[in-house]
Design a protein around this motif. Structure first.
Motif, PDB file in Angstrom:
ATOM      1  N   PRO A   1      -2.058  23.860  26.104  1.00 20.38           N
ATOM      2  CA  PRO A   1      -1.680  24.607  26.718  1.00 20.38           C
ATOM      3  C   PRO A   1      -0.353  24.584  27.813  1.00 20.38           C
ATOM      4  CG  PRO A   1      -3.975  24.673  26.826  1.00 20.38           C
ATOM      5  CD  PRO A   1      -3.632  23.025  25.992  1.00 20.38           C
ATOM      6  N   GLY A   2       0.145  25.301  27.654  1.00 21.18           N
ATOM      7  CA  GLY A   2       1.050  24.934  28.342  1.00 21.18           C
ATOM      8  C   GLY A   2       2.657  24.955  27.237  1.00 21.18           C
ATOM      9  N   MET A   3       2.709  24.511  25.830  1.00 20.02           N
ATOM     10  CA  MET A   3       3.322  24.439  25.226  1.00 20.02           C
ATOM     11  C   MET A   3       4.431  25.911  24.744  1.00 20.02           C
ATOM     12  SD  MET A   3       2.277  22.060  22.301  1.00 20.02           S
ATOM     13  CE  MET A   3       3.537  22.337  21.384  1.00 20.02           C
ATOM     14  N   MET A   4       4.949  26.143  24.184  1.00 26.81           N
ATOM     15  CA  MET A   4       6.166  27.248  23.982  1.00 26.81           C
ATOM     16  C   MET A   4       6.680  27.411  22.164  1.00 26.81           C
ATOM     17  SD  MET A   4       7.809  29.065  26.972  1.00 26.81           S
ATOM     18  CE  MET A   4       9.035  29.835  25.616  1.00 26.81           C
ATOM     19  N   LEU A   5       6.330  28.199  21.202  1.00 29.84           N
ATOM     20  CA  LEU A   5       6.349  27.559  19.770  1.00 29.84           C
ATOM     21  C   LEU A   5       7.478  28.962  19.927  1.00 29.84           C
ATOM     22  CD1 LEU A   5       3.487  26.621  18.400  1.00 29.84           C
ATOM     23  CD2 LEU A   5       5.665  25.476  19.402  1.00 29.84           C
ATOM     24  N   ALA A   6       7.935  29.245  19.014  1.00 28.66           N
ATOM     25  CA  ALA A   6       9.242  30.289  18.017  1.00 28.66           C
ATOM     26  C   ALA A   6       8.578  30.086  16.592  1.00 28.66           C
ATOM     27  CB  ALA A   6      10.216  30.441  18.256  1.00 28.66           C
ATOM     28  N   LEU A   7       7.868  31.384  16.128  1.00 27.18           N
ATOM     29  CA  LEU A   7       7.549  31.305  14.703  1.00 27.18           C
ATOM     30  C   LEU A   7       7.808  32.161  14.467  1.00 27.18           C
ATOM     31  CD1 LEU A   7       3.262  31.024  15.129  1.00 27.18           C
ATOM     32  CD2 LEU A   7       4.854  29.258  15.066  1.00 27.18           C
ATOM     33  N   GLU A   8       8.764  31.699  13.182  1.00 23.96           N
ATOM     34  CA  GLU A   8       8.839  32.831  12.138  1.00 23.96           C
ATOM     35  C   GLU A   8       9.753  32.665  10.836  1.00 23.96           C
ATOM     36  OE1 GLU A   8      13.946  31.573  12.915  1.00 23.96           O
ATOM     37  OE2 GLU A   8      13.345  30.088  14.159  1.00 23.96           O
ATOM     38  N   PRO A   9       8.271  32.899  10.091  1.00 24.57           N
ATOM     39  CA  PRO A   9       8.205  33.545   9.068  1.00 24.57           C
ATOM     40  C   PRO A   9       9.884  34.334   8.037  1.00 24.57           C
ATOM     41  CG  PRO A   9       6.811  34.834   9.692  1.00 24.57           C
ATOM     42  CD  PRO A   9       7.223  33.761  10.888  1.00 24.57           C
ATOM     43  N   TRP A  10      10.560  34.086   7.171  1.00 25.32           N
ATOM     44  CA  TRP A  10      11.194  34.522   6.159  1.00 25.32           C
ATOM     45  C   TRP A  10      11.222  34.000   5.093  1.00 25.32           C
ATOM     46  CZ3 TRP A  10      15.371  31.828   3.823  1.00 25.32           C
ATOM     47  CH2 TRP A  10      15.372  30.281   4.226  1.00 25.32           C
TER      48      TRP A  10
END
Length: 257
Positions: free
Chosen positions: A201-210
């Motif tokens: 908890p508290g982690m930020m993630l940018a998920l980006e399938p391309w």
């Protein structure tokens, strides 16, 4: 570096995420046949500055680019998919456009991307490719939560992409995000479940399938930034920034209602 955000910084992250989502939605609505990529860049700059925020791209100069990026948003058209550098190009009906925006607000960054068809679609395969990246993104988000591993998210994303028949490039993918745009962990768009860093908890993630329609190989434009499919095939890209919570994941980069 992997950051765990404090409650105060989580509120800032929510503000940054809403700003990114709102700007992207506004740009998508304004963009039409005849819009110039440099107009989109100027609109993004104005909205970022009016919000008292900073672009993560203007001074961005990683090892894989050629000097500072120098623009406020990435605009990739048709066979371009990542790091598309805005230039003097007017969009035509049927163009497949990806807008990728990262902004820092009060010391916290958020990052998102959308692909869309300008005017009338030329080929149903373009719409299918966009929809597949959106479905893969949703699968990754649904898998995210405390205790999940990075490989679980990669596996969920890759299962959707590969299941739709698309080759998957492993050079560029999702990433941690927080006080800076790109942080650990790297989140590949396919992988083995049960492997990698355990989410907290508290982690930020940018998920980006391309994906690109028929290849996993990229080539770089003479501008030193824009990445295109090696075959000239079209490409699509979807991205959201999420926050790992006590019981799942919260999407931060949704626009204001």
């Amino acid at each position: 570096m992997i950051e765990i955000l404090s409650p105060a910084r989580i509120e800032r992250a929510r503000d940054a995420g809403r700003l990114v989502g709102t700007i992207l939605r506004t740009l998508a609505r304004r963009t039409q046949v005849g819009t110039n990529l440099l107009e989109i860049d100027a609109w993004a700059r104005r909205m970022i500055e009016d919000a008292g925020a900073q672009s993560c791209y203007v001074d961005y100069a990683p090892a894989f680019g050629r000097g500072p990026f120098g623009h406020w948003i990435c605009t990739a058209v048709n066979d371009a998919v990542l790091h598309g550098k805005p230039h003097d190009l007017r969009l035509s009906s049927g163009d497949l456009l990806t807008l990728d925006l990262a902004v820092s607000l009060r010391g916290v960054a958020a990052d998102a991307a959308i692909s869309l068809i300008v005017g009338e679609a030329r080929d149903a395969q373009d719409e299918r490719m966009i929809a597949t990246t959106e479905q893969a993104l949703a699968a990754g988000i649904a898998t995210a939560g405390p205790g999940a591993r990075v490989g679980d998210l990669s596996h969920a994303i890759g299962t959707v992409l590969a299941g739709a028949g698309y080759p998957i490039n492993l050079e560029f993918g999702g990433h941690g995000i927080g006080s800076s745009m790109h942080q650990d962990p790297h989140i590949a768009n396919t992988g083995r479940p049960g492997r990698g860093y355990r989410l907290r908890p508290g982690m930020m993630l940018a998920l980006e399938p391309w994906v690109m329609a028929d290849t996993d190989q990229l080539v770089t434009d003479p501008d030193g930034w824009t990445l295109r499919s090696a075959t000239g095939a079209r490409a699509a890209h979807s991205e959201q920034t999420i926050l790992i919570t006590e019981d799942g994941a919260e999407i931060l980069t949704l626009p204001n209602p």
